[in-house]
Write an enzyme that holds these catalytic residues in place. Sequence first.
Site, PDB file in Angstrom:
ATOM      1  N   HIS A 311       0.858  -1.184   0.000  1.00 40.20           N
ATOM      2  CA  HIS A 311       0.000   0.000   0.000  1.00 40.20           C
ATOM      3  C   HIS A 311       0.892   1.232   0.000  1.00 40.20           C
ATOM      4  O   HIS A 311       1.950   1.226   0.610  1.00 40.20           O
ATOM      5  CB  HIS A 311      -0.911   0.013   1.243  1.00 40.20           C
ATOM      6  CG  HIS A 311      -2.057   0.957   1.105  1.00 40.20           C
ATOM      7  ND1 HIS A 311      -1.953   2.287   1.430  1.00 40.20           N
ATOM      8  CD2 HIS A 311      -3.312   0.771   0.642  1.00 40.20           C
ATOM      9  CE1 HIS A 311      -3.109   2.870   1.183  1.00 40.20           C
ATOM     10  NE2 HIS A 311      -3.950   1.974   0.696  1.00 40.20           N
ATOM     11  N   ASP A 369      -7.894  -5.620   0.237  1.00 38.12           N
ATOM     12  CA  ASP A 369      -8.367  -6.451  -0.874  1.00 38.12           C
ATOM     13  C   ASP A 369      -7.951  -7.904  -0.755  1.00 38.12           C
ATOM     14  O   ASP A 369      -8.476  -8.762  -1.459  1.00 38.12           O
ATOM     15  CB  ASP A 369      -7.857  -5.883  -2.202  1.00 38.12           C
ATOM     16  CG  ASP A 369      -8.554  -4.580  -2.525  1.00 38.12           C
ATOM     17  OD1 ASP A 369      -9.760  -4.510  -2.280  1.00 38.12           O
ATOM     18  OD2 ASP A 369      -7.898  -3.657  -3.005  1.00 38.12           O
TER      19      ASP A 369
HETATM   20  N1  CMC Z   1       4.002  -7.473  -4.848  1.00 35.26           N
HETATM   21  C1  CMC Z   1       5.336  -7.469  -5.026  1.00 35.26           C
HETATM   22  N2  CMC Z   1       6.117  -6.386  -4.875  1.00 35.26           N
HETATM   23  C2  CMC Z   1       5.524  -5.248  -4.505  1.00 35.26           C
HETATM   24  C3  CMC Z   1       4.135  -5.179  -4.288  1.00 35.26           C
HETATM   25  C4  CMC Z   1       3.363  -6.354  -4.464  1.00 35.26           C
HETATM   26  N3  CMC Z   1       2.048  -6.340  -4.272  1.00 35.26           N
HETATM   27  N4  CMC Z   1       3.793  -3.921  -3.938  1.00 35.26           N
HETATM   28  C5  CMC Z   1       4.935  -3.216  -3.938  1.00 35.26           C
HETATM   29  N5  CMC Z   1       5.991  -4.029  -4.284  1.00 35.26           N
HETATM   30  C6  CMC Z   1       7.415  -3.660  -4.341  1.00 35.26           C
HETATM   31  C7  CMC Z   1       7.711  -2.783  -5.554  1.00 35.26           C
HETATM   32  O1  CMC Z   1       8.062  -3.570  -6.682  1.00 35.26           O
HETATM   33  C8  CMC Z   1       8.877  -1.969  -5.038  1.00 35.26           C
HETATM   34  O2  CMC Z   1      10.043  -2.781  -5.033  1.00 35.26           O
HETATM   35  P1  CMC Z   1      11.487  -2.122  -5.313  1.00 35.26           P
HETATM   36  O3  CMC Z   1      11.734  -1.180  -4.171  1.00 35.26           O
HETATM   37  O4  CMC Z   1      12.427  -3.267  -5.362  1.00 35.26           O
HETATM   38  O5  CMC Z   1      11.383  -1.389  -6.628  1.00 35.26           O
HETATM   39  C9  CMC Z   1       8.515  -1.730  -3.568  1.00 35.26           C
HETATM   40  O6  CMC Z   1       7.686  -2.852  -3.192  1.00 35.26           O
HETATM   41  C10 CMC Z   1       7.781  -0.420  -3.312  1.00 35.26           C
HETATM   42  O7  CMC Z   1       6.602  -0.444  -4.088  1.00 35.26           O
HETATM   43  P2  CMC Z   1       5.992   0.778  -4.873  1.00 35.26           P
HETATM   44  O8  CMC Z   1       5.534   0.320  -6.225  1.00 35.26           O
HETATM   45  O9  CMC Z   1       6.944   1.946  -4.836  1.00 35.26           O
HETATM   46  O10 CMC Z   1       4.741   1.101  -3.973  1.00 35.26           O
HETATM   47  P3  CMC Z   1       3.567   2.068  -4.363  1.00 35.26           P
HETATM   48  O11 CMC Z   1       3.244   2.820  -3.126  1.00 35.26           O
HETATM   49  O12 CMC Z   1       3.887   2.859  -5.564  1.00 35.26           O
HETATM   50  O13 CMC Z   1       2.389   1.071  -4.752  1.00 35.26           O
HETATM   51  C11 CMC Z   1       0.516  -0.343  -4.621  1.00 35.26           C
HETATM   52  C12 CMC Z   1       1.363   0.699  -3.904  1.00 35.26           C
HETATM   53  C13 CMC Z   1      -0.739  -0.631  -3.804  1.00 35.26           C
HETATM   54  C14 CMC Z   1       0.089   0.199  -6.010  1.00 35.26           C
HETATM   55  C15 CMC Z   1       1.367  -1.633  -4.805  1.00 35.26           C
HETATM   56  O14 CMC Z   1       1.779  -2.121  -3.534  1.00 35.26           O
HETATM   57  C16 CMC Z   1       0.607  -2.703  -5.573  1.00 35.26           C
HETATM   58  O15 CMC Z   1       0.568  -2.671  -6.807  1.00 35.26           O
HETATM   59  N6  CMC Z   1      -0.004  -3.692  -4.834  1.00 35.26           N
HETATM   60  C17 CMC Z   1      -0.803  -4.725  -5.479  1.00 35.26           C
HETATM   61  C18 CMC Z   1      -2.159  -4.199  -5.881  1.00 35.26           C
HETATM   62  C19 CMC Z   1      -3.068  -4.005  -4.693  1.00 35.26           C
HETATM   63  O16 CMC Z   1      -3.231  -4.895  -3.866  1.00 35.26           O
HETATM   64  N7  CMC Z   1      -3.750  -2.843  -4.650  1.00 35.26           N
HETATM   65  C20 CMC Z   1      -4.739  -2.539  -3.626  1.00 35.26           C
HETATM   66  C21 CMC Z   1      -4.327  -1.425  -2.721  1.00 35.26           C
HETATM   67  S1  CMC Z   1      -5.404  -1.283  -1.272  1.00 35.26           S
HETATM   68  C22 CMC Z   1      -6.957  -0.891  -1.898  1.00 35.26           C
HETATM   69  C23 CMC Z   1      -6.974   0.389  -2.637  1.00 35.26           C
HETATM   70  O17 CMC Z   1      -6.498   1.411  -2.146  1.00 35.26           O
HETATM   71  O18 CMC Z   1      -7.546   0.404  -3.741  1.00 35.26           O
END
Ligand code: CMC
Length: 435
Positions: A311, A369
Amino acid sequence: MTSTPAGSITVTMEGSNKSTTLPLLGGTLGPKVADIRKLYGELGIFTFDPGYGATASCESTITYIDGDEGVLLYRGYPIEQLAEKSHFLEVCHLLLNGDLPNAAQYEEFHKGVTYHTMLHEQLRRFFEGFRRDAHPMAVMCGVVGALAAFYHDNLDINDPRAREIAAFRLIAKVPTIAAMAYKYSLGQPFVYPRNDLSYAENFLYMLNAVPAEPYVSNPILARAMDRILILHADHEQNASTSTVRLAGSTGANPFACIAAGIAALWGPAHGGANEAVLKMLAEIGSPENIPHFISEVKDKNSHTKLMGFGHRVYKNFDPRAKIMKETCHEVLAELGIKNEPLLDMAMEMERIALSDDYFISRKLYPNVDFYSGIVQRAIGIPVPLFTAIFALARTVGWIAQLNEMIGDPEYKIGRPRQLFVGAAPRNVVPLAKRG
Ligand code: CMC
């Protein structure tokens, strides 16, 4: 503005003698915020923050999240207490009006919402324009946006009474629209709303009732649905809420703004994740395949994510995920389901992920989720409807945020700036002379 002065910071540009002092603002909770509005005027520089991870775009009094501690408050009330001690319509009143209603206020609010649960009969024809296999979110974007064509009296966002009625109409009609999208996909007759049922019961009734059979509602399942709605009702300035605010900042009408929010919510990184979790679990198939899947997630080249994990704000357990996990166990117990392979797999996945350094070092925990899809499936909700239910629940949060923005005397059209890295000025060469 209701924030308070909380000191200042001085910004000095290296290599020049220019500097400026920026005010720091303090809120009720959370970190201080640097007010950078005069930075461009004084130093000629913008700030750079793709994804807005470090930018407060507005003042808000609605929802507070402490991502490090796993805290979520609606108007100061902890989400755990709201999920346990209140119902969704009370939470709607809270988000819209600032406090939980007393009995008389609740009665009036309840009447205001239920009065509007039916759709204009002509709107039914919109559904026939869609393919039967249309995704419910595609139908929701279209039909919710189309409400603006039916309620010309509610289109002026600067009229508080028009906004209030639009809020009632949206909160009341979105469940009817979601249920109709589902019935249409099945080829079953649409079921008219019943105002003698609670908000959650009525939604389940419109989804599951058929004219040929008596309908018996299950209070435990209705309570679980109500809880899902409470947990998803608002989440401060996330992608869809910011979309609603941005659309509203242009003066667009509330129906158009909420349709924009629904479109933004649809993506798998946001509301679409609940559907994606179930797809992911189905693809993994069985617990012995989890380690291989996890190694794929950790491989940067695979672009595979563990859906329902991570998140932008929570760097600890998402408090909604905890409540959802409990609800999941309650629902399965009520239904007498002793073995739910998807739940077993989800719990095994959570166990493995939470002991793996990849997830620990990145502070990736289950989000709302991760378990909501399993609960919804147990209640009998079809998978493609999951995100539509998220939209249904979030509608009230979007409206509360939109109203808050419009009531803020300092609000102006949203218009981010950019760091341009394209071509410098150049001359057009006529086609015949271009090499
Ligand atoms: N699986 C694997 N790796 C992950 C995941 C995941 N679900 N989420 C983040 N990472 C990794 C990402 O690759 C990055 O790694 P590195 O530092 O090596 O590059 C690190 O963790 C930081 O992630 P980020 O992409 O900078 O995080 P963000 O804040 O931009 O993204 C997120 C947040 C929710 C989009 C992402 O965690 C994600 O895509 N999760 C899966 C989809 C999901 O479950 N979404 C629902 C969110 S809660 C309900 C809502 O608000 O809608």
